[in-house]
Design a protein around this motif. Structure first.
Motif, short mmCIF file in Angstrom:
data_model
loop_
_atom_site.label_atom_id
_atom_site.label_comp_id
_atom_site.label_asym_id
_atom_site.label_seq_id
_atom_site.Cartn_x
_atom_site.Cartn_y
_atom_site.Cartn_z
N ALA A 68 0.68 -1.48 -0.29
CA ALA A 68 0.15 0.09 0.07
C ALA A 68 0.68 1.29 -0.12
CB ALA A 68 -1.07 0.10 1.28
N VAL A 69 0.68 2.26 -0.36
CA VAL A 69 1.25 3.46 -0.58
C VAL A 69 -0.35 4.85 -0.51
CG1 VAL A 69 1.32 3.36 -2.72
CG2 VAL A 69 3.18 4.81 -1.64
N ARG A 70 0.60 5.77 0.83
CA ARG A 70 -0.05 6.94 -0.14
C ARG A 70 0.40 8.12 0.08
NH1 ARG A 70 -3.26 4.32 -1.54
NH2 ARG A 70 -5.01 4.01 -0.56
N ALA A 71 0.29 9.16 -0.27
CA ALA A 71 0.92 10.71 -0.16
C ALA A 71 0.24 11.62 -0.27
CB ALA A 71 1.49 10.58 -1.59
N THR A 72 0.60 12.97 0.63
CA THR A 72 0.31 14.14 0.75
C THR A 72 1.39 14.85 0.11
OG1 THR A 72 -1.18 14.97 2.54
CG2 THR A 72 0.56 13.79 2.92
N PRO A 73 0.64 16.24 0.13
CA PRO A 73 1.75 17.08 -0.05
C PRO A 73 1.93 17.49 1.06
CG PRO A 73 0.03 17.74 -0.93
CD PRO A 73 -0.60 16.65 -0.21
N LEU A 74 3.27 18.38 1.35
CA LEU A 74 4.09 19.03 2.56
C LEU A 74 3.58 20.38 1.99
CD1 LEU A 74 7.51 16.70 2.83
CD2 LEU A 74 5.14 17.12 4.58
N ASP A 75 3.52 21.20 3.84
CA ASP A 75 4.02 23.03 4.03
C ASP A 75 5.71 22.93 4.14
OD1 ASP A 75 1.17 22.62 3.90
OD2 ASP A 75 0.22 22.26 6.46
N PRO A 76 5.43 24.25 3.44
CA PRO A 76 4.08 25.00 3.19
C PRO A 76 4.63 24.60 1.83
CG PRO A 76 7.24 26.62 2.99
CD PRO A 76 7.72 25.15 3.86
N CYS A 128 -3.19 16.93 9.82
CA CYS A 128 -4.20 17.39 11.19
C CYS A 128 -3.43 18.20 11.70
CB CYS A 128 -4.84 16.18 11.96
SG CYS A 128 -6.03 16.62 13.53
N PHE A 129 -3.93 19.43 12.20
CA PHE A 129 -2.98 20.29 12.86
C PHE A 129 -1.48 20.49 13.54
CE2 PHE A 129 -7.01 18.77 15.98
CZ PHE A 129 -7.09 19.70 15.10
N GLY A 130 -1.25 20.94 11.80
CA GLY A 130 0.03 20.58 11.42
C GLY A 130 1.49 19.18 11.45
N LYS A 131 0.41 18.90 11.29
CA LYS A 131 0.81 16.35 11.71
C LYS A 131 0.81 16.11 10.40
CE LYS A 131 3.39 16.91 15.23
NZ LYS A 131 5.10 16.68 15.64
N ILE A 132 0.95 14.92 10.13
CA ILE A 132 0.38 14.58 9.16
C ILE A 132 0.56 12.63 9.67
CG2 ILE A 132 1.05 12.34 7.17
CD1 ILE A 132 2.01 15.67 5.91
N LEU A 133 -0.86 12.06 10.55
CA LEU A 133 -1.36 11.25 10.48
C LEU A 133 -1.86 10.20 9.49
CD1 LEU A 133 -3.89 12.31 13.27
CD2 LEU A 133 -1.24 12.23 13.25
N ALA A 134 -0.58 8.62 9.87
CA ALA A 134 -0.93 7.86 9.39
C ALA A 134 -1.34 6.13 9.85
CB ALA A 134 0.23 7.31 8.47
N PHE A 135 -2.84 6.44 9.45
CA PHE A 135 -3.14 4.71 10.02
C PHE A 135 -3.43 3.86 9.16
CE2 PHE A 135 -5.63 9.10 10.81
CZ PHE A 135 -6.00 8.86 12.09
N VAL A 136 -2.15 2.80 10.15
CA VAL A 136 -2.07 1.52 9.29
C VAL A 136 -2.53 0.44 9.04
CG1 VAL A 136 -0.27 0.12 9.30
CG2 VAL A 136 0.38 2.90 8.63
N GLY A 137 -3.82 -0.18 8.36
CA GLY A 137 -3.61 -1.39 8.58
C GLY A 137 -3.27 -2.49 8.30
N THR A 138 -3.24 -3.76 9.33
CA THR A 138 -2.74 -4.92 9.19
C THR A 138 -3.15 -6.54 8.66
OG1 THR A 138 -2.72 -5.29 11.05
CG2 THR A 138 -0.61 -3.93 10.12
N THR A 139 -2.74 -7.24 8.46
CA THR A 139 -3.35 -8.72 8.39
C THR A 139 -3.56 -9.34 10.15
OG1 THR A 139 -0.99 -9.94 8.30
CG2 THR A 139 -1.74 -9.73 6.51
N GLY A 140 -2.86 -8.16 11.12
CA GLY A 140 -3.45 -8.71 12.68
C GLY A 140 -5.31 -7.90 12.89
N GLY A 141 -5.37 -8.11 11.80
CA GLY A 141 -6.97 -6.88 12.44
C GLY A 141 -6.08 -5.77 13.10
N GLU A 142 -5.39 -5.81 13.59
CA GLU A 142 -5.47 -3.83 13.81
C GLU A 142 -4.31 -2.72 13.28
OE1 GLU A 142 -2.47 -6.04 18.00
OE2 GLU A 142 -1.31 -5.08 16.25
N ILE A 143 -5.09 -1.35 13.32
CA ILE A 143 -4.61 -0.32 12.99
C ILE A 143 -4.46 0.47 14.41
CG2 ILE A 143 -5.83 2.38 11.84
CD1 ILE A 143 -8.64 0.58 11.09
N SER A 144 -3.13 0.77 13.47
CA SER A 144 -1.76 1.41 14.10
C SER A 144 -1.59 3.08 13.34
CB SER A 144 -0.35 1.10 14.36
OG SER A 144 -0.16 1.00 12.78
#
Length: 211
Positions: A68-76, A128-144
């Motif tokens: 899986a891969v995702r991208a997002t712009p950085l500030d500035p 979110c609020f100056g940070k980039i949050l990454a939500f990662v889903g795995t085969t173990g059924g967890e989201i980190s």
């Protein structure tokens, strides 16, 4: 995946696959106009150019891949840089900072962040609020949930992970179990009062909204 800065005609395109490889392209869509009799036809002229690639040092097996891969712009935004995060079949995260400008060096160096060993099936990024949050889903059924810096400072040279303003995470800020089986897909969005309710869909075809 793709990443586009607001009010621009360009987008970063990212592909990934076997042997932990990623390729980066820039898509430019320039508006054009043509005349057909009395009618003026507006369209866009699209052009895709190769920027660079990501490889890790050492040998990798063909079945050791980015899932899986995702991208997002950085500030500035005027620095024209994007954060790219990929998850692999060993559960690790691969972080890159990619500029829209073509540079002489066509292979970039990223950072590998150790995960829990469970293969990554999906991930999403949320600013979110100056940070980039990454939500990662795995085969173990967890989201980190991982928190990355959302700004870059290019005063010292070319774009790279070292230009991020802040330290890279060594562990997630939160982990929750949402399925007995793997998290095949998920989506996140800012809710009221800045809350972030993620939704994860697993093999059991159920969805949850943790609070």
């Amino acid at each position: 995946c793709s990443s586009r800065r607001s009010n621009t005609n360009s987008s970063l395109l990212v592909t990934c696959g076997g042997k932990l490889s990623m390729e980066f392209y820039i898509l430019c869509a320039l508006p054009t106009a043509s005349q057909n009799g009395s009618r003026r036809i507006r369209s866009k002229n699209c052009n895709v150019s190769f920027l660079c690639s990501y490889r890790i040092r050492g040998k990798t097996a063909i079945d050791h891949r980015m899932n899986a891969v995702r991208a997002t712009p950085l500030d500035p935004h005027d620095e024209q840089c994007h954060m790219v995060l990929a998850g692999d079949s060993d559960g690790n995260l691969h972080l890159c900072v990619v500029s829209e400008h073509v540079v002489e060096r066509r292979t970039i160096i990223g950072a590998i962040i150790q995960g829990n060993g469970r293969p990554v099936l999906c991930l999403e990024l949320l600013q979110c609020f100056g940070k980039i949050l990454a939500f990662v889903g795995t085969t173990g059924g967890e989201i980190s949930v991982w928190a990355f810096p959302g700004r870059i400072n290019l005063s010292d040279g070319d774009a790279g992970v070292s230009c991020l303003e802040g330290s890279l995470p060594t562990s997630p800020i939160h982990v929750f179990r949402v399925h007995q089986t793997g998290v095949n897909d998920l989506s996140v969005a800012l809710g009221q009062k800045g809350t972030v309710p993620p939704r994860g869909g697993g093999i059991s075809q159920t969805a949850v909204t943790p609070h």
